[in-house]
Design a protein around this motif. Structure first.
Motif, PDB file in Angstrom:
ATOM      1  N   HIS A 255       0.831  -1.207   0.000  1.00  0.00           N
ATOM      2  CA  HIS A 255       0.000   0.000   0.000  1.00  0.00           C
ATOM      3  C   HIS A 255       0.871   1.265   0.000  1.00  0.00           C
ATOM      4  O   HIS A 255       0.592   2.226  -0.705  1.00  0.00           O
ATOM      5  CB  HIS A 255      -0.933   0.005   1.214  1.00  0.00           C
ATOM      6  N   ALA A 272      -3.186   7.004   7.029  1.00  0.00           N
ATOM      7  CA  ALA A 272      -3.764   6.130   5.992  1.00  0.00           C
ATOM      8  C   ALA A 272      -4.752   5.110   6.587  1.00  0.00           C
ATOM      9  O   ALA A 272      -5.236   4.231   5.879  1.00  0.00           O
ATOM     10  CB  ALA A 272      -2.632   5.398   5.277  1.00  0.00           C
ATOM     11  N   TRP A 273      -5.020   5.231   7.886  1.00  0.00           N
ATOM     12  CA  TRP A 273      -5.783   4.220   8.633  1.00  0.00           C
ATOM     13  C   TRP A 273      -7.053   3.758   7.908  1.00  0.00           C
ATOM     14  O   TRP A 273      -7.303   2.568   7.759  1.00  0.00           O
ATOM     15  CB  TRP A 273      -6.129   4.792  10.014  1.00  0.00           C
ATOM     16  N   GLN A 274      -7.847   4.715   7.443  1.00  0.00           N
ATOM     17  CA  GLN A 274      -9.149   4.354   6.839  1.00  0.00           C
ATOM     18  C   GLN A 274      -8.985   3.643   5.484  1.00  0.00           C
ATOM     19  O   GLN A 274      -9.877   2.917   5.056  1.00  0.00           O
ATOM     20  CB  GLN A 274     -10.031   5.603   6.645  1.00  0.00           C
ATOM     21  N   ASP A 275      -7.842   3.873   4.813  1.00  0.00           N
ATOM     22  CA  ASP A 275      -7.643   3.252   3.493  1.00  0.00           C
ATOM     23  C   ASP A 275      -7.084   1.833   3.597  1.00  0.00           C
ATOM     24  O   ASP A 275      -7.037   1.107   2.607  1.00  0.00           O
ATOM     25  CB  ASP A 275      -6.629   4.068   2.657  1.00  0.00           C
ATOM     26  N   LEU A 276      -6.624   1.477   4.800  1.00  0.00           N
ATOM     27  CA  LEU A 276      -5.986   0.160   4.952  1.00  0.00           C
ATOM     28  C   LEU A 276      -7.000  -0.885   5.372  1.00  0.00           C
ATOM     29  O   LEU A 276      -8.018  -0.547   6.003  1.00  0.00           O
ATOM     30  CB  LEU A 276      -4.886   0.252   6.018  1.00  0.00           C
ATOM     31  N   ASP A 277      -6.709  -2.135   5.035  1.00  0.00           N
ATOM     32  CA  ASP A 277      -7.654  -3.174   5.459  1.00  0.00           C
ATOM     33  C   ASP A 277      -7.594  -3.306   6.984  1.00  0.00           C
ATOM     34  O   ASP A 277      -6.567  -3.036   7.609  1.00  0.00           O
ATOM     35  CB  ASP A 277      -7.372  -4.501   4.743  1.00  0.00           C
ATOM     36  N   SER A 278      -8.718  -3.741   7.551  1.00  0.00           N
ATOM     37  CA  SER A 278      -8.877  -3.655   9.009  1.00  0.00           C
ATOM     38  C   SER A 278      -7.937  -4.613   9.763  1.00  0.00           C
ATOM     39  O   SER A 278      -7.697  -4.425  10.950  1.00  0.00           O
ATOM     40  CB  SER A 278     -10.329  -3.948   9.390  1.00  0.00           C
ATOM     41  N   ARG A 281      -3.813  -3.093   9.141  1.00  0.00           N
ATOM     42  CA  ARG A 281      -3.420  -1.887   9.892  1.00  0.00           C
ATOM     43  C   ARG A 281      -3.110  -2.207  11.362  1.00  0.00           C
ATOM     44  O   ARG A 281      -2.253  -1.580  11.970  1.00  0.00           O
ATOM     45  CB  ARG A 281      -4.484  -0.808   9.751  1.00  0.00           C
TER      46      ARG A 281
END
Ligand code: GLA
Length: 404
Positions: A255, A272-278, A281
């Motif tokens: 990413h 980038a927290w919200q764009d990464l898979d749960s 991250r």
């Protein structure tokens, strides 16, 4: 009698029985515990470990032929192979490691002859204490000591100064890691080989896996005991999970388009927290926080603040449990029991996780009381008894010539 002296006596006798005559060289390599920096090594991160006084020992001699004959005392098994054509064996995993050492050493050194050797040891197997890296380094050190491979001058050891010796150790560690990755087929990082080669009594070891810079850091005087609590739960599950965690970390690396997860900062991760898979991250947050903990831990040790170092270990365990998800009910119960025991400074799971051992730093004078308390506390929580090993930091692998 110390464990090392007892081992030496039994391995000499076993050699004589297996091969007749006496060995010409012996080598001894410790086990290791990971103190901080969990799952950071293959992410180019920072790790902190210590070699411990549980050992693999090898006794042997050069053979006239180009054949290796190896007897593993713990399994009552033998392996025989040609040193010029090392293929994977049908025997147990110990023999893959033995063959992998010869296979990988041949890349840098000349194999001068075959050899006869006996392997013995008192590192609990499959408990996360690096019995396999210890076997690798004991064998490599023995082969060098016995003259069965060419002088490691080829690795940069022209003078026996400490720096030179450390250069050789680092080159050796990397070769053996390659042997484990490519020959044995286990995708581990450099932590294990590094720790058992660079160990020093009374010291922790820190390694930057991106630059390979390392330090030996004093654990204080008297050094704390390193108490290993083995849940005796099977680590078989860990193999598949280990590779899964590696790919979860790689997703985050991809990413960000960097080489290592280490190249990402905590700030970038949070942005980038919200764009990464749960899942990715959380794994990344664990790894990056672990890197920071190693840095803080090194400062604490240099300043003699052992309690602070211990607290970082406990923080590391919580991060493994909550973010990296590589703990287990049993490992958590061992840590809870440790927290309520005398002399406890800090503790965490050791190595891959999911099963196996916890490692606890304990005030030296209270180590035996701690061991009794933690065993009883764990038994109350789970109904089963752990194996508790009171260990101390130890020197790394070395070989010596044998008097017959
Ligand atoms: C295992 C591996 C090491 C390291 C640890 C986790 O012990 O062999 O290389 O990745 O897990 O820190």
């Amino acid at each position: 009698m110390s464990s090392s002296v007892a081992l030496e006596a039994s391995i000499r006798a076993a050699f004589e029985q297996a091969f007749g005559g006496m060995p010409t060289a012996l080598a001894r390599s410790p086990g290791r515990v990971e103190l901080l920096g969990n799952h950071t090594d293959y992410n180019g991160g920072l790790v902190m470990a210590a070699a411990i006084d549980r050992f693999t020992m090898i006794a042997g001699r050069k053979a006239e032929s180009r054949r290796a004959q190896v007897h593993a005392l713990a399994f009552g098994e033998d392996d025989v192979f040609a040193v010029d054509r090392v293929e994977r064996s049908a025997a147990g995993s110990w023999s893959q490691y033995v063959r992998g050492v010869v296979w990988s050493l041949a890349e840098l050194l000349e194999i001068q002859s075959g050899f006869d050797a006996v392997i013995a040891g008192d590192i609990p197997l499959g408990a996360g204490l690096s019995s396999s890296a210890s076997l690798q380094t004991a064998l490599a050190t023995f082969l060098i000591g016995a003259g069965a491979v060419s002088d490691p001058a080829a690795l940069g050891a022209h003078s026996p100064t400490t720096e030179r010796a450390d250069e050789v150790r680092m080159a050796l560690g990397q070769i053996l890691q390659r042997g484990e990755n490519e020959f044995v087929g286990v995708a581990s990082g450099l932590l294990d080989q590094f720790s058992v080669l660079f160990g020093r009594a009374g010291h922790a070891l820190s390694l930057d896996c991106r630059s390979l810079a390392f330090e030996r850091l004093p654990l204080g005087e008297p050094p704390p005991a390193i108490v290993v609590c083995d849940s005796k739960t099977s680590r078989r599950l860990a193999d598949g999970m280990y590779n899964q965690r590696r790919s979860e970390c790689e997703r985050v690396v991809k990413h960000f388009g960097v080489r290592w997860l280490r190249d990402v900062t905590l700030k970038q991760l949070h942005s980038a927290w919200q764009d990464l898979d749960s899942v990715g991250r959380l794994r990344a947050r664990h790894v990056l926080n672990e890197n920071a903990r190693v840095e803080r831990g090194a400062k604490a040790l240099k300043a003699g603040r052992l309690a602070e170092f211990g607290a970082l270990m406990s923080e590391s365990h919580r991060s493994s449990r909550d973010d990296f998800d590589n703990s287990s009910v049993e490992l958590n119960a061992l840590i809870e029991a440790a927290e309520a025991s005398p002399g406890f400074l800090g503790g965490k799971l050791s190595g891959a996780g999911w099963a196996g051992c916890t490692v606890n730093l304990v005030e030296a004078a209270k180590a035996e009381a701690f061991a009794d308390f933690v065993a009883a506390g764990y038994a109350r929580r789970t109904g089963t008894s752990p194996a508790v090993h009171v260990c101390h930091s130890a020197d790394g692998a070395f070989a010596w010539k044998c008097e017959s």
